[in-house]
Design an enzyme around this catalytic site. Structure first.
Site, PDB file in Angstrom:
ATOM      1  N   HIS A 145      -1.289   2.851  11.680  1.00  0.00           N
ATOM      2  CA  HIS A 145      -0.314   3.930  11.541  1.00  0.00           C
ATOM      3  C   HIS A 145      -0.221   4.760  12.812  1.00  0.00           C
ATOM      4  O   HIS A 145      -1.222   5.000  13.489  1.00  0.00           O
ATOM      5  CB  HIS A 145      -0.779   4.842  10.383  1.00  0.00           C
ATOM      6  N   HIS A 152       0.865  -1.187   0.000  1.00  0.00           N
ATOM      7  CA  HIS A 152       0.000   0.000   0.000  1.00  0.00           C
ATOM      8  C   HIS A 152       0.896   1.229   0.000  1.00  0.00           C
ATOM      9  O   HIS A 152       1.672   1.443   0.926  1.00  0.00           O
ATOM     10  CB  HIS A 152      -0.905  -0.022   1.245  1.00  0.00           C
ATOM     11  N   HIS A 199      -4.066   4.878  14.594  1.00  0.00           N
ATOM     12  CA  HIS A 199      -5.300   4.849  13.806  1.00  0.00           C
ATOM     13  C   HIS A 199      -5.136   3.820  12.695  1.00  0.00           C
ATOM     14  O   HIS A 199      -4.052   3.293  12.461  1.00  0.00           O
ATOM     15  CB  HIS A 199      -5.629   6.227  13.232  1.00  0.00           C
ATOM     16  N   TYR A 235     -16.004   6.077   3.000  1.00  0.00           N
ATOM     17  CA  TYR A 235     -14.553   5.905   3.056  1.00  0.00           C
ATOM     18  C   TYR A 235     -14.219   4.437   3.279  1.00  0.00           C
ATOM     19  O   TYR A 235     -14.793   3.766   4.146  1.00  0.00           O
ATOM     20  CB  TYR A 235     -13.960   6.775   4.161  1.00  0.00           C
ATOM     21  N   GLU A 278      -3.431  14.338  11.179  1.00  0.00           N
ATOM     22  CA  GLU A 278      -4.266  13.971  10.039  1.00  0.00           C
ATOM     23  C   GLU A 278      -5.722  14.330  10.335  1.00  0.00           C
ATOM     24  O   GLU A 278      -6.372  13.695  11.162  1.00  0.00           O
ATOM     25  CB  GLU A 278      -4.156  12.486   9.733  1.00  0.00           C
TER      26      GLU A 278
END
Length: 446
Positions: free
Chosen positions: A338, A295, A374, A353, A344
């Site tokens: 992460h 990713h 998160h 989403y 963010e």
């Protein structure tokens, strides 16, 4: 004529533009900026967006030729700020994952609220006086601005409409901006906002830096947001006296001030320069994505960046998550878990989403602060660790975005308490995550 002009724009990012209202051909002086007498008896006024001595690539300024100069006004006086603030110490810091339900738009039948009255600060950091910082706001309104305009002396506004189109009148001309488009009104530019019903959107404000296109590096000469897809308005003016008074609202050092004058500020007959407002349609973003495995980092989706003096570190990046193909082999395709040295803030214009299909709603938001963990919720993890990996469309019918900043942002009292939209159950979306650890696991034989 003003409605027709909303269909006409000039194309390019940071170009040297010039424009005359067609009602006054030849309004731009030839060969110089400040002739002794300007065509049509206009006043010449320079709007500087950078220091005079900035290197040419960073030097921003425009020349405006107007019926009356902007200096003709009564003194500014302090006016209430409402929920617009630069006070980052109202409440104690909160390092938790934060998510907001859709912010309430006031009903026009109950109270008329225009763009300025509907500004609410959610979070931010830094200082307007030292010209270094960021603020994130939402706007929720239902009425157009009548005989008043806004001027931000502190920084640039990047506006992201989410519900309802807006018609922005600026000193440079008019722009119609719809959901899935963005616009940037740079520091010092006066503008007024017309709306056509109940309207909502997000604003990223940066102090001390202007937005620019990110460097492409090995991507090459083309890709991401292409310069030709940015549009700036063409000149339009009104020569209108306002006997009852026209109000200029000035955001200065985090406070609001107002002054009166007896004429419309949108009296610029012609202009030229490279310091302009502009808009961009997010559907034009040329998406780069992984085509083999793993990713990629979300920086590949950066539309605009406001840089710091540290290479590669931004005051703020504007990042989008547009419809695209997912084709990575033997890969967990959604965003990874992460902890980030950046803040963010995410919003959703429309759709669902991918990492949190429930709970994160259009018109809402989330904030994952510096080093706050998160990632995908439990449902997303379980689904995507067992899914058949075949080419698939990702985020179809969806547009989420992120304001990412190197600043450790504080949430305002309005954001944590007054708005009453904080989803206090947000953390529960990760509670069902369970251990899949198998100490007896062995690599499969090939």
């Amino acid at each position: 004529m003003s409605e027709m002009l909303c269909s006409f724009y000039m194309s390019g990012f940071g170009n040297e533009f010039s424009s005359e209202d067609p009602r006054c051909p030849g309004a731009l002086p030839e060969g110089q900026n400040t002739p002794q007498v300007c065509p049509y008896g206009l006043y010449a006024e320079q709007l500087s967006g950078s220091a005079f001595t900035c290197p040419r690539p960073a030097n921003k300024r425009s020349w405006l030729y107007r019926i009356l100069p902007s200096v003709k006004h009564k003194p500014f006086t302090l006016v209430p700020c409402g929920n617009l603030t630069e006070n980052w110490n109202e409440v104690e810091p909160d390092p938790n994952q934060l998510r907001w339900l859709p912010f309430t738009v006031p009903k026009s039948t109950e109270k008329k609220v225009d763009f300025v009255a509907g500004l609410h600060t959610i979070c931010g950091a830094g200082d307007t006086k030292s010209r270094n910082g960021i603020a994130i706001h939402v706007y929720t309104c239902n009425s157009s601005m009548i005989d008043r305009c806004f001027n931000n002396s502190d920084g640039d506004f990047l506006i992201v409409p989410q519900q309802g189109e807006i018609l922005i009148t600026t000193e440079f001309g008019k722009m119609k901006v719809e959901p899935n488009e963005i616009c940037v009104i740079q520091q010092g530019m006066r503008f007024s906002v017309d709306v056509f019903g109940e309207t909502r959107g997000y604003i990223l404000e940066v102090y001390g830096s202007h937005f620019e296109l990110p460097d492409l590096g090995p991507i090459g000469a083309n890709g991401l947001a292409n310069p030709r897809d940015f549009l700036c308005p063409v000149a339009w003016y009104e020569d209108r006296k306002v006997a009852t008074g026209y109000t200029i609202i000035n955001k200065y050092q985090g406070k609001l001030f107002a002054c009166q004058q007896d004429f419309s500020p949108f009296n610029v007959v012609a202009w030229h320069g490279n310091y302009t407002p502009y808009k961009y349609n997010l559907k034009n973003f040329m998406v780069i994505n992984c085509v083999a495995f793993d990713h990629a980092d979300p920086s590949i989706f950066t539309v605009l960046t406001a840089k710091t003096t540290r290479p590669g570190v931004a005051i703020a990046d504007f990042v989008i998550f547009p419809p695209r193909w997912g084709v990575a082999d033997h890969t967990f395709r959604p965003p990874y878990y992460h902890r980030n040295c950046m803040s963010e803030f995410m919003g959703l214009i429309h759709g669902h989403y991918e990492a949190k299909e429930e709970g994160f709603q259009p018109g809402g938001a989330s904030l994952h602060s510096i080093m706050t963990p998160h990632g995908p919720d439990a449902d997303c993890f379980e689904k995507n660790t067992t899914a058949e990996l075949k080419p698939e469309r990702v985020a179809e019918g969806t547009m989420a975005f992120m304001f990412e900043s190197s600043f450790s942002m504080a949430v305002t009292k309005w954001g944590l308490q007054t708005c009453q939209k904080l989803d206090k159950s947000y953390y529960q979306c990760w509670e069902p995550l369970c251990s899949h650890f198998n100490p007896n696991w062995k690599p499969s034989k090939k």
